[in-house]
Design an enzyme around this catalytic site. Structure first.
Site, mmCIF file in Angstrom:
data_model
loop_
_atom_site.group_PDB
_atom_site.id
_atom_site.type_symbol
_atom_site.label_atom_id
_atom_site.label_comp_id
_atom_site.label_asym_id
_atom_site.label_seq_id
_atom_site.Cartn_x
_atom_site.Cartn_y
_atom_site.Cartn_z
ATOM 1 N N ASP A 28 0.878 -1.199 0.187
ATOM 2 C CA ASP A 28 0.066 0.085 -0.158
ATOM 3 C C ASP A 28 0.761 1.146 -0.131
ATOM 4 O O ASP A 28 2.108 1.388 0.433
ATOM 5 C CB ASP A 28 -0.867 -0.122 1.170
ATOM 6 C CG ASP A 28 -2.204 0.788 1.049
ATOM 7 O OD1 ASP A 28 -2.204 1.808 0.642
ATOM 8 O OD2 ASP A 28 -3.444 0.311 1.149
ATOM 9 N N ILE A 29 0.168 2.451 -0.383
ATOM 10 C CA ILE A 29 1.015 3.511 -0.360
ATOM 11 C C ILE A 29 1.238 4.085 1.166
ATOM 12 O O ILE A 29 2.009 4.939 1.434
ATOM 13 C CB ILE A 29 0.596 4.690 -1.292
ATOM 14 C CG1 ILE A 29 -1.010 4.989 -0.921
ATOM 15 C CG2 ILE A 29 0.670 4.300 -2.543
ATOM 16 C CD1 ILE A 29 -1.662 6.247 -1.594
ATOM 17 N N SER A 71 -11.841 3.910 -4.020
ATOM 18 C CA SER A 71 -12.908 3.012 -3.939
ATOM 19 C C SER A 71 -14.193 3.897 -4.023
ATOM 20 O O SER A 71 -15.164 3.254 -3.652
ATOM 21 C CB SER A 71 -12.838 2.385 -2.400
ATOM 22 O OG SER A 71 -12.610 3.674 -1.320
ATOM 23 N N HIS A 109 -20.876 -1.437 -9.123
ATOM 24 C CA HIS A 109 -21.185 -0.220 -9.788
ATOM 25 C C HIS A 109 -20.594 -0.370 -11.323
ATOM 26 O O HIS A 109 -21.191 0.446 -12.205
ATOM 27 C CB HIS A 109 -20.289 0.784 -9.075
ATOM 28 C CG HIS A 109 -20.915 1.277 -7.844
ATOM 29 N ND1 HIS A 109 -22.112 1.897 -7.628
ATOM 30 C CD2 HIS A 109 -20.310 1.089 -6.733
ATOM 31 C CE1 HIS A 109 -22.485 2.106 -6.301
ATOM 32 N NE2 HIS A 109 -21.605 1.428 -5.622
ATOM 33 N N TYR A 134 -16.177 5.781 -11.555
ATOM 34 C CA TYR A 134 -15.606 4.597 -10.667
ATOM 35 C C TYR A 134 -16.299 3.189 -11.264
ATOM 36 O O TYR A 134 -15.398 2.025 -11.507
ATOM 37 C CB TYR A 134 -16.223 4.489 -9.400
ATOM 38 C CG TYR A 134 -15.945 3.537 -8.580
ATOM 39 C CD1 TYR A 134 -14.706 3.243 -8.112
ATOM 40 C CD2 TYR A 134 -16.915 2.677 -7.887
ATOM 41 C CE1 TYR A 134 -14.445 1.988 -7.020
ATOM 42 C CE2 TYR A 134 -16.697 1.472 -7.364
ATOM 43 C CZ TYR A 134 -15.399 1.080 -6.729
ATOM 44 O OH TYR A 134 -15.257 0.097 -6.028
ATOM 45 N N ARG A 172 -30.023 0.072 0.865
ATOM 46 C CA ARG A 172 -29.306 -0.722 0.020
ATOM 47 C C ARG A 172 -28.285 -1.646 0.456
ATOM 48 O O ARG A 172 -28.256 -2.764 -0.545
ATOM 49 C CB ARG A 172 -28.712 0.260 -1.103
ATOM 50 C CG ARG A 172 -28.163 -0.137 -2.084
ATOM 51 C CD ARG A 172 -27.826 1.040 -3.277
ATOM 52 N NE ARG A 172 -26.958 0.451 -4.259
ATOM 53 C CZ ARG A 172 -25.710 0.500 -4.424
ATOM 54 N NH1 ARG A 172 -24.864 0.729 -3.402
ATOM 55 N NH2 ARG A 172 -25.085 0.267 -5.523
#
Length: 257
Positions: A28-29, A71, A109, A134, A172
């Site tokens: 990860d950064i 994300s 999505h 996204y 949702r």
């Protein structure tokens, strides 16, 4: 190796993917949390957009769980650089290091403009209908995975994840929730199944209100055990949405949500 290991899903599944004889390489950064005494981990600080970093990170790796990326909705430039170009960089490094299997985090999505009335039996590998930049990036991620399987024989599984949190926060989510425990079960099934080739699967729990099928994931050995219905009494009823992406189908493009 887990890319995006310090992110939301990476942090949730890290302890759940501990296994005797398994080393987790965490990239990860943002530097992931230090290893606990019981963990066998290697930490790599760097970006999936950096080809040299990824080349080193992929050495001696048996499989990659690619979770890194924005994300949420972001600018087109950032989405293109990190989510799309970054994924190509990961896959190219994996190819050169002969990593045999890559799991790519896609998203619901990628199909957000699908009417909910048709998703109950909708194959996960049906044509994308993205709801945001996204979502477009996740459709591109799936296409890149297909390319690297077809060209180079790499096993690639794209997971159209619903929403992975400890708890459900909105109505949702009662349908699309992927519990952290089920996320780990899903990843383990994808890591252990034999010769999957290229697959696109839905990634949600065994929710009573689940709007998508789990046949493809179950064919790989996934056995979800959690149901978001346990949170139903805590969730405030919201507006009914006819589309899988819900409010994301009308949110401003390029604006963080």
């Amino acid at each position: 190796m887990i890319t995006g290991a310090a992110g939301g899903i990476g942090t949730l599944v890290r302890p759940r993917l501990r296994k005797q004889g398994r080393t987790l390489r965490l990239l990860d950064i943002t530097r992931p949390a230090p290893p606990e005494a019981s963990e066998d981990v290697e930490i790599v600080e760097g970006s999936v957009t950096d080809a040299d970093t990824m080349a080193l990170a992929c050495e001696d790796v048996d499989a990659i769980l690619h979770l890194a990326g924005h994300s949420r909705e972001n600018s087109w430039a950032e989405t293109l650089s990190v989510n799309i170009d970054g994924t190509r960089t990961v896959l190219e490094a994996a190819r050169k290091s002969e990593v045999p299997r890559v799991l790519l985090a896609s998203s619901n999505h990628a199909a957000g403009f699908r009417p909910v009335s048709e998703t109950a039996t909708l194959a996960a590998d049906s044509a994308p209908r993205p709801d945001t930049y996204y979502g477009v990036s996740k459709a591109a991620v799936e296409a890149l995975g297909s390319l690297y399987h077809s060209r180079f024989g790499m096993d690639v599984i794209c997971l159209r994840i619903g929403s992975c949190f400890e708890e459900v926060h909105d109505e949702r989510g009662l349908g699309l929730w992927l519990s952290p425990d089920d996320a780990a079960r899903l990843f383990e099934a994808c890591l252990s199944c034999r010769s999957p080739g290229y697959r696109v699967i839905w990634g949600v729990s065994a929710n009573t209100r689940r709007p998508v099928p789990l046949d493809e994931a179950e064919a790989l050995g996934y056995r979800p055990q959690d149901d978001a219905e346990v949170f139903a009494s805590q969730v405030t009823p919201g507006t009914d949405h006819d589309l899988l992406g819900g409010p994301f189908t009308t949110a401003p493009l390029g604006a963080p949500n």
